[in-house]
Motif scaffolding. Sequence first.
Motif, PDB file in Angstrom:
ATOM      1  N   ARG A 132     -12.048   1.965  -7.026  1.00  0.00           N
ATOM      2  CA  ARG A 132     -12.375   1.188  -8.223  1.00  0.00           C
ATOM      3  C   ARG A 132     -11.278   0.205  -8.592  1.00  0.00           C
ATOM      4  NH1 ARG A 132     -13.478   5.996 -11.310  1.00  0.00           N
ATOM      5  NH2 ARG A 132     -15.096   6.940 -10.063  1.00  0.00           N
ATOM      6  N   GLU A 133     -10.037   0.664  -8.606  1.00  0.00           N
ATOM      7  CA  GLU A 133      -8.913  -0.200  -8.991  1.00  0.00           C
ATOM      8  C   GLU A 133      -8.211  -0.802  -7.786  1.00  0.00           C
ATOM      9  OE1 GLU A 133      -6.376   2.052 -11.582  1.00  0.00           O
ATOM     10  OE2 GLU A 133      -8.101   2.777 -12.717  1.00  0.00           O
ATOM     11  N   ALA A 134      -8.237  -0.083  -6.696  1.00  0.00           N
ATOM     12  CA  ALA A 134      -7.612  -0.516  -5.444  1.00  0.00           C
ATOM     13  C   ALA A 134      -8.411   0.113  -4.307  1.00  0.00           C
ATOM     14  CB  ALA A 134      -6.159  -0.059  -5.388  1.00  0.00           C
ATOM     15  N   VAL A 135      -8.327  -0.478  -3.142  1.00  0.00           N
ATOM     16  CA  VAL A 135      -9.010   0.100  -1.983  1.00  0.00           C
ATOM     17  C   VAL A 135      -7.966   0.633  -1.014  1.00  0.00           C
ATOM     18  CG1 VAL A 135     -11.043  -1.378  -2.163  1.00  0.00           C
ATOM     19  CG2 VAL A 135      -9.123  -2.091  -0.728  1.00  0.00           C
ATOM     20  N   THR A 136      -8.366   1.636  -0.276  1.00  0.00           N
ATOM     21  CA  THR A 136      -7.532   2.145   0.809  1.00  0.00           C
ATOM     22  C   THR A 136      -8.385   2.148   2.069  1.00  0.00           C
ATOM     23  OG1 THR A 136      -6.283   3.572  -0.695  1.00  0.00           O
ATOM     24  CG2 THR A 136      -6.127   4.064   1.658  1.00  0.00           C
ATOM     25  N   PHE A 137      -7.889   1.483   3.086  1.00  0.00           N
ATOM     26  CA  PHE A 137      -8.537   1.503   4.394  1.00  0.00           C
ATOM     27  C   PHE A 137      -7.839   2.546   5.234  1.00  0.00           C
ATOM     28  CE2 PHE A 137      -9.288  -2.712   2.727  1.00  0.00           C
ATOM     29  CZ  PHE A 137     -10.637  -2.888   2.974  1.00  0.00           C
ATOM     30  N   ILE A 138      -8.619   3.358   5.925  1.00  0.00           N
ATOM     31  CA  ILE A 138      -8.028   4.378   6.784  1.00  0.00           C
ATOM     32  C   ILE A 138      -8.525   4.166   8.212  1.00  0.00           C
ATOM     33  CG2 ILE A 138      -7.618   6.080   5.007  1.00  0.00           C
ATOM     34  CD1 ILE A 138     -10.416   6.915   7.195  1.00  0.00           C
ATOM     35  N   GLY A 139      -7.689   4.584   9.143  1.00  0.00           N
ATOM     36  CA  GLY A 139      -8.054   4.602  10.554  1.00  0.00           C
ATOM     37  C   GLY A 139      -8.310   6.047  10.936  1.00  0.00           C
TER      38      GLY A 139
ATOM     39  N   ALA B 205      -5.321   8.718  10.905  1.00  0.00           N
ATOM     40  CA  ALA B 205      -4.142   8.299  11.655  1.00  0.00           C
ATOM     41  C   ALA B 205      -3.251   7.335  10.878  1.00  0.00           C
ATOM     42  CB  ALA B 205      -4.571   7.660  12.966  1.00  0.00           C
ATOM     43  N   GLY B 206      -3.820   6.619   9.911  1.00  0.00           N
ATOM     44  CA  GLY B 206      -3.041   5.649   9.150  1.00  0.00           C
ATOM     45  C   GLY B 206      -3.841   5.076   8.001  1.00  0.00           C
ATOM     46  N   MET B 207      -3.146   4.335   7.147  1.00  0.00           N
ATOM     47  CA  MET B 207      -3.807   3.755   5.974  1.00  0.00           C
ATOM     48  C   MET B 207      -3.108   2.479   5.529  1.00  0.00           C
ATOM     49  SD  MET B 207      -2.574   6.336   2.971  1.00  0.00           S
ATOM     50  CE  MET B 207      -0.836   6.761   2.820  1.00  0.00           C
ATOM     51  N   VAL B 208      -3.876   1.653   4.831  1.00  0.00           N
ATOM     52  CA  VAL B 208      -3.383   0.436   4.185  1.00  0.00           C
ATOM     53  C   VAL B 208      -4.138   0.301   2.876  1.00  0.00           C
ATOM     54  CG1 VAL B 208      -3.368  -2.090   4.277  1.00  0.00           C
ATOM     55  CG2 VAL B 208      -2.757  -0.786   6.307  1.00  0.00           C
ATOM     56  N   GLY B 209      -3.397   0.108   1.795  1.00  0.00           N
ATOM     57  CA  GLY B 209      -4.019  -0.098   0.496  1.00  0.00           C
ATOM     58  C   GLY B 209      -3.999  -1.565   0.113  1.00  0.00           C
ATOM     59  N   ALA B 210      -4.871  -1.931  -0.821  1.00  0.00           N
ATOM     60  CA  ALA B 210      -4.909  -3.304  -1.324  1.00  0.00           C
ATOM     61  C   ALA B 210      -5.497  -3.307  -2.729  1.00  0.00           C
ATOM     62  CB  ALA B 210      -5.743  -4.196  -0.412  1.00  0.00           C
ATOM     63  N   PHE B 211      -4.992  -4.211  -3.558  1.00  0.00           N
ATOM     64  CA  PHE B 211      -5.565  -4.408  -4.887  1.00  0.00           C
ATOM     65  C   PHE B 211      -5.458  -5.890  -5.225  1.00  0.00           C
ATOM     66  CE2 PHE B 211      -1.098  -3.605  -5.700  1.00  0.00           C
ATOM     67  CZ  PHE B 211      -0.765  -4.504  -6.702  1.00  0.00           C
ATOM     68  N   SER B 212      -6.274  -6.309  -6.172  1.00  0.00           N
ATOM     69  CA  SER B 212      -6.345  -7.718  -6.536  1.00  0.00           C
ATOM     70  C   SER B 212      -5.874  -7.920  -7.973  1.00  0.00           C
ATOM     71  CB  SER B 212      -7.791  -8.197  -6.399  1.00  0.00           C
ATOM     72  OG  SER B 212      -7.894  -9.555  -6.718  1.00  0.00           O
ATOM     73  N   ARG B 213      -5.059  -8.947  -8.154  1.00  0.00           N
ATOM     74  CA  ARG B 213      -4.602  -9.373  -9.477  1.00  0.00           C
ATOM     75  C   ARG B 213      -4.604 -10.896  -9.505  1.00  0.00           C
ATOM     76  NH1 ARG B 213      -4.712  -4.644 -10.402  1.00  0.00           N
ATOM     77  NH2 ARG B 213      -3.182  -3.264 -11.326  1.00  0.00           N
ATOM     78  N   GLN B 214      -5.402 -11.445 -10.411  1.00  0.00           N
ATOM     79  CA  GLN B 214      -5.446 -12.892 -10.620  1.00  0.00           C
ATOM     80  C   GLN B 214      -5.595 -13.664  -9.309  1.00  0.00           C
ATOM     81  OE1 GLN B 214      -1.823 -13.506 -12.807  1.00  0.00           O
ATOM     82  NE2 GLN B 214      -2.683 -12.687 -14.686  1.00  0.00           N
ATOM     83  N   ARG B 215      -6.588 -13.316  -8.538  1.00  0.00           N
ATOM     84  CA  ARG B 215      -6.960 -13.992  -7.283  1.00  0.00           C
ATOM     85  C   ARG B 215      -5.900 -13.878  -6.190  1.00  0.00           C
ATOM     86  NH1 ARG B 215     -11.255 -16.660  -6.668  1.00  0.00           N
ATOM     87  NH2 ARG B 215     -10.375 -18.230  -5.308  1.00  0.00           N
ATOM     88  N   VAL B 216      -5.014 -12.922  -6.319  1.00  0.00           N
ATOM     89  CA  VAL B 216      -4.056 -12.613  -5.260  1.00  0.00           C
ATOM     90  C   VAL B 216      -4.281 -11.158  -4.873  1.00  0.00           C
ATOM     91  CG1 VAL B 216      -1.623 -12.393  -4.623  1.00  0.00           C
ATOM     92  CG2 VAL B 216      -2.352 -14.266  -6.110  1.00  0.00           C
ATOM     93  N   VAL B 217      -4.408 -10.909  -3.588  1.00  0.00           N
ATOM     94  CA  VAL B 217      -4.570  -9.548  -3.088  1.00  0.00           C
ATOM     95  C   VAL B 217      -3.213  -9.068  -2.586  1.00  0.00           C
ATOM     96  CG1 VAL B 217      -5.629  -8.131  -1.281  1.00  0.00           C
ATOM     97  CG2 VAL B 217      -7.008  -9.797  -2.558  1.00  0.00           C
TER      98      VAL B 217
END
Length: 164
Positions: free
Chosen positions: A55-62, A70-82
């Motif tokens: 909801r607030e941020a996404v986490t991609f997992i492999g 095996a691994g992960m990368v998170g991402a969130f958006s603030r004011q059109r910047v991820v």
Amino acid sequence: MTYRIRQTRREDWEKLRELRLVALQDPVAPVAFYEPYEEAVHLTRGEWERRASGREAVTFIGETEAGNWAGMVGAFSRQRVVYVVGVYMRPEHRGTGLARELMRAAIAWADGNEVRLRVHEGNQRAARFYASLGFRPTGDADADPRDPSLHAYELALTELTEDA
């Protein structure tokens, strides 16, 4: 090795918790994460469910064919910047191309918005990896809250490289 790349869901909270706690205990954790293990280990089930829900941020997992993370990368958006955060690969999956696949997923999720991240000056392996994807310094830096004499530098994706 082949990985299935996907976003976490609320019901993934236990696996997300396990992988994050492993990441926070990794020898490179002091220059990769600001969240201390001692705080994360005490987070509630509800907090982990919120983190996994996307909801607030996404986490991609492999995920391996056996269903192991095996691994992960998170991402969130603030004011059109991820912002990309929480990048971690289990040691046995480093150098397999998984980090690149997960970063591609986060960059695709940005949907054309600017993508930025921070890398600690003591994490040169990560800095080289991000540079290979097309990330370049913005000139912005923050002091490490644990040691103000050290810094984390902001990088922005200027142009996705062909081998990314």
